[in-house]
Design a protein around this motif. Sequence first.
Motif, PDB file in Angstrom:
ATOM      1  N   TRP A 161     -42.574 -69.425  11.043  1.00 37.61           N
ATOM      2  CA  TRP A 161     -42.490 -68.101  11.652  1.00 37.61           C
ATOM      3  C   TRP A 161     -43.573 -67.934  12.708  1.00 37.61           C
ATOM      4  O   TRP A 161     -44.680 -68.454  12.547  1.00 37.61           O
ATOM      5  N   THR A 192     -41.972 -66.112   1.819  1.00 33.83           N
ATOM      6  CA  THR A 192     -41.077 -67.210   2.199  1.00 33.83           C
ATOM      7  C   THR A 192     -41.704 -68.589   1.993  1.00 33.83           C
ATOM      8  O   THR A 192     -40.994 -69.589   2.028  1.00 33.83           O
ATOM      9  N   PHE A 236     -35.626 -61.497   4.110  1.00 35.29           N
ATOM     10  CA  PHE A 236     -36.348 -62.533   4.847  1.00 35.29           C
ATOM     11  C   PHE A 236     -36.225 -63.909   4.192  1.00 35.29           C
ATOM     12  O   PHE A 236     -36.125 -64.917   4.893  1.00 35.29           O
ATOM     13  N   CYS A 237     -36.195 -63.969   2.883  1.00 34.98           N
ATOM     14  CA  CYS A 237     -35.999 -65.252   2.193  1.00 34.98           C
ATOM     15  C   CYS A 237     -34.603 -65.805   2.477  1.00 34.98           C
ATOM     16  O   CYS A 237     -34.435 -67.002   2.740  1.00 34.98           O
ATOM     17  N   ALA A 283     -34.410 -67.018   6.135  1.00 33.62           N
ATOM     18  CA  ALA A 283     -35.091 -68.307   6.289  1.00 33.62           C
ATOM     19  C   ALA A 283     -34.211 -69.451   5.789  1.00 33.62           C
ATOM     20  O   ALA A 283     -34.119 -70.500   6.434  1.00 33.62           O
ATOM     21  N   GLU A 328     -37.957 -58.236   0.999  1.00 31.46           N
ATOM     22  CA  GLU A 328     -38.280 -59.619   0.643  1.00 31.46           C
ATOM     23  C   GLU A 328     -37.035 -60.492   0.587  1.00 31.46           C
ATOM     24  O   GLU A 328     -36.998 -61.592   1.146  1.00 31.46           O
TER      25      GLU A 328
END
Length: 178
Positions: free
Chosen positions: A75, A105, A63-64, A67, A60
């Motif tokens: 995405w 996200t 990906f955060c 971004a 997690e």
Amino acid sequence: MNNDSTLPTTDFPTEGRIASVDYGTVRIGIAICDPDRILASPLEVHAVTQPDAGGYESDEHYFCKLAAEERVSAWVVGLPIHCDGGESDKSVEARKFATWLHQVTQLPTRLFDERFTTVAANQKIRQGKTTRKKTKKRIDAIAAQVLLESFLEACRYRGEIAGHALSDVNSEGESLVD
């Protein structure tokens, strides 16, 4: 992570950087486009932190952070579909990943048919001069690039956002779209 099982109704933005994901249970290829959505480039291949113990859900933070650092506005996740249009267990896994990615996200996420992206990625790699070891490391990112290029072209051709919204699936991850 947002544990709310309902998906927010967020519109897919018509501008800004899109990141595409070639989902895999061990490696995840990622590509990104420029803010004007003209060029797509392979970004990296992310090794799933714990593929045998929970898979991508332990990633997690990755990906955060990705971004935020890459200023991703949305995405696109590749949806593996058979040549006959049917779906498989991998399709269900990709849908679940896309839903999870959206929830962690809070960015709009679309699913897009990824048929033949790996074949096209292999053709792109063969055109360059890379070793077999480098090729294996980069193939997932290049497949994500092919996916993103296809998505952007489909959007331009249709004059609308291509692919499927996450809301086009039921609670079991099955498609509600023909």
